[in-house]
Design a protein around this motif. Structure first.
Motif, short mmCIF file in Angstrom:
data_model
loop_
_atom_site.label_atom_id
_atom_site.label_comp_id
_atom_site.label_asym_id
_atom_site.label_seq_id
_atom_site.Cartn_x
_atom_site.Cartn_y
_atom_site.Cartn_z
N GLY A 47 1.63 -24.21 -4.11
CA GLY A 47 0.45 -24.15 -4.96
C GLY A 47 -0.47 -23.00 -4.59
N HIS A 48 -1.60 -22.97 -5.24
CA HIS A 48 -2.57 -21.89 -5.04
C HIS A 48 -2.98 -21.75 -3.57
N ALA A 49 -3.30 -22.85 -2.91
CA ALA A 49 -3.74 -22.79 -1.51
C ALA A 49 -2.62 -22.24 -0.62
N ASP A 50 -1.37 -22.62 -0.88
CA ASP A 50 -0.24 -22.13 -0.10
C ASP A 50 -0.10 -20.62 -0.26
N VAL A 51 -0.22 -20.15 -1.49
CA VAL A 51 -0.10 -18.71 -1.75
C VAL A 51 -1.24 -17.96 -1.08
N GLU A 52 -2.42 -18.51 -1.14
CA GLU A 52 -3.57 -17.87 -0.50
C GLU A 52 -3.34 -17.76 1.01
N ASN A 53 -2.81 -18.81 1.63
CA ASN A 53 -2.50 -18.77 3.06
C ASN A 53 -1.44 -17.73 3.38
N MET A 54 -0.39 -17.65 2.55
CA MET A 54 0.66 -16.64 2.76
C MET A 54 0.09 -15.24 2.66
N LEU A 55 -0.74 -15.00 1.66
CA LEU A 55 -1.33 -13.67 1.49
C LEU A 55 -2.25 -13.31 2.64
N ASN A 56 -3.02 -14.28 3.13
CA ASN A 56 -3.90 -14.03 4.27
C ASN A 56 -3.10 -13.69 5.53
N ARG A 57 -2.00 -14.42 5.78
CA ARG A 57 -1.15 -14.12 6.94
C ARG A 57 -0.53 -12.73 6.81
N PHE A 58 -0.11 -12.40 5.60
CA PHE A 58 0.47 -11.08 5.34
C PHE A 58 -0.56 -9.98 5.63
N ARG A 59 -1.76 -10.16 5.12
CA ARG A 59 -2.81 -9.15 5.34
C ARG A 59 -3.16 -9.00 6.81
N LEU A 60 -3.25 -10.12 7.53
CA LEU A 60 -3.56 -10.06 8.96
C LEU A 60 -2.46 -9.35 9.74
N ARG A 61 -1.21 -9.61 9.39
CA ARG A 61 -0.10 -8.98 10.08
C ARG A 61 -0.14 -7.46 9.89
N TYR A 62 -0.42 -7.03 8.66
CA TYR A 62 -0.46 -5.58 8.43
C TYR A 62 -1.73 -4.94 8.95
N LEU A 63 -2.80 -5.69 9.02
CA LEU A 63 -4.00 -5.18 9.67
C LEU A 63 -3.73 -4.95 11.15
N ALA A 64 -3.00 -5.88 11.76
CA ALA A 64 -2.65 -5.75 13.18
C ALA A 64 -1.78 -4.51 13.40
N ILE A 65 -0.87 -4.23 12.47
CA ILE A 65 -0.03 -3.04 12.59
C ILE A 65 -0.90 -1.79 12.50
N ASP A 66 -1.84 -1.78 11.57
CA ASP A 66 -2.76 -0.63 11.45
C ASP A 66 -3.56 -0.43 12.73
N GLU A 67 -4.07 -1.53 13.29
CA GLU A 67 -4.84 -1.44 14.53
C GLU A 67 -3.98 -0.91 15.67
N ARG A 68 -2.74 -1.37 15.74
CA ARG A 68 -1.82 -0.92 16.78
C ARG A 68 -1.58 0.59 16.65
N LEU A 69 -1.31 1.04 15.44
CA LEU A 69 -1.05 2.46 15.24
C LEU A 69 -2.27 3.31 15.58
N GLU A 70 -3.45 2.83 15.21
CA GLU A 70 -4.68 3.56 15.52
C GLU A 70 -4.90 3.60 17.04
N ALA A 71 -4.61 2.51 17.71
CA ALA A 71 -4.76 2.47 19.17
C ALA A 71 -3.79 3.46 19.83
N LEU A 72 -2.56 3.52 19.33
CA LEU A 72 -1.60 4.48 19.87
C LEU A 72 -2.06 5.92 19.64
N ARG A 73 -2.64 6.17 18.47
CA ARG A 73 -3.18 7.52 18.20
C ARG A 73 -4.30 7.87 19.17
#
Length: 193
Positions: free
Chosen positions: A116-142
């Motif tokens: 349902g809607h809440a499940d999709v919202e949770n999936m999208l939030n987890r997806f966004r957090l995972r890619y935010l973490a990747i961005d932070e990691r790459l910036e830290a390496l830079r």
């Protein structure tokens, strides 16, 4: 397993694109062909999930059926293509690779029915957090002047070198030193222990 109502249309679109197409292109074409594929009556994120699920379900159903007929269907978000099995270099469908859990997920209609809607919202939030973490990691390496594939030992060495070079007690810039320390702390969370 129930038959996917869009499977025939998806197969026709794949056959019409011998060079392959992306999942996005496939979804766009399906929306133009069949109003039922739009899901205009539900939340946009849930509609996106349903369209995506139906496409992936049909692709994995087709992959099995077509393999039995000597054709291999490559299923990737950016590359969906059909080719003879001998060109793909396979003697059987891949069963133990990284896509096996995805295949199992998308072939299970219960996930489509129960999400349902809440499940999709949770999936999208987890997806966004995972890619935010990747961005932070790459910036830290830079910040530590390292490539994206730097191993942990190289990270530690770069941190020590840069921290010593920019430490305020040794005449370094306090802001640069804080950035280096923050990057190192970020990477300590990112690398496996």
């Amino acid at each position: 397993m129930p038959d996917n109502p869009f499977k025939a249309a998806i197969l026709a679109l794949i056959k019409a694109a011998p060079a392959g197409l992306s999942e996005y292109d496939l979804i766009q074409c399906l929306q133009e062909l069949d109003q039922a594929f739009a899901f205009d009556d539900v939340d946009p994120d849930l509609a996106l999930f349903r369209r995506h699920f139906l496409v992936m379900n049909a692709l994995y159903q087709l992959q099995t059926e077509l393999f039995d007929r000597g054709m291999y269907l490559t299923v990737s978000p950016l590359d969906i293509r059909l080719e003879p099995v001998e060109h793909a270099g396979l003697s059987s469908l891949p069963a133990d690779n990284a896509t096996a859990p995805l295949r199992e997920y998308y072939l299970n209609w219960e996930f489509f029915r129960q999400t349902g809607h809440a499940d999709v919202e949770n999936m999208l939030n987890r997806f966004r957090l995972r890619y935010l973490a990747i961005d932070e990691r790459l910036e830290a390496l830079r910040t530590l002047e390292l490539p994206a594939d730097a191993p942990w030992e190289t990270v530690r060495q770069a941190y020590r070198r840069l921290a010593a070079q920019h430490h305020p007690d040794k005449g370094g810039d306090p802001a640069r030193f804080r950035a280096i320390r923050g990057a190192y702390e970020c990477l300590m969370r990112c690398y496996p222990a």
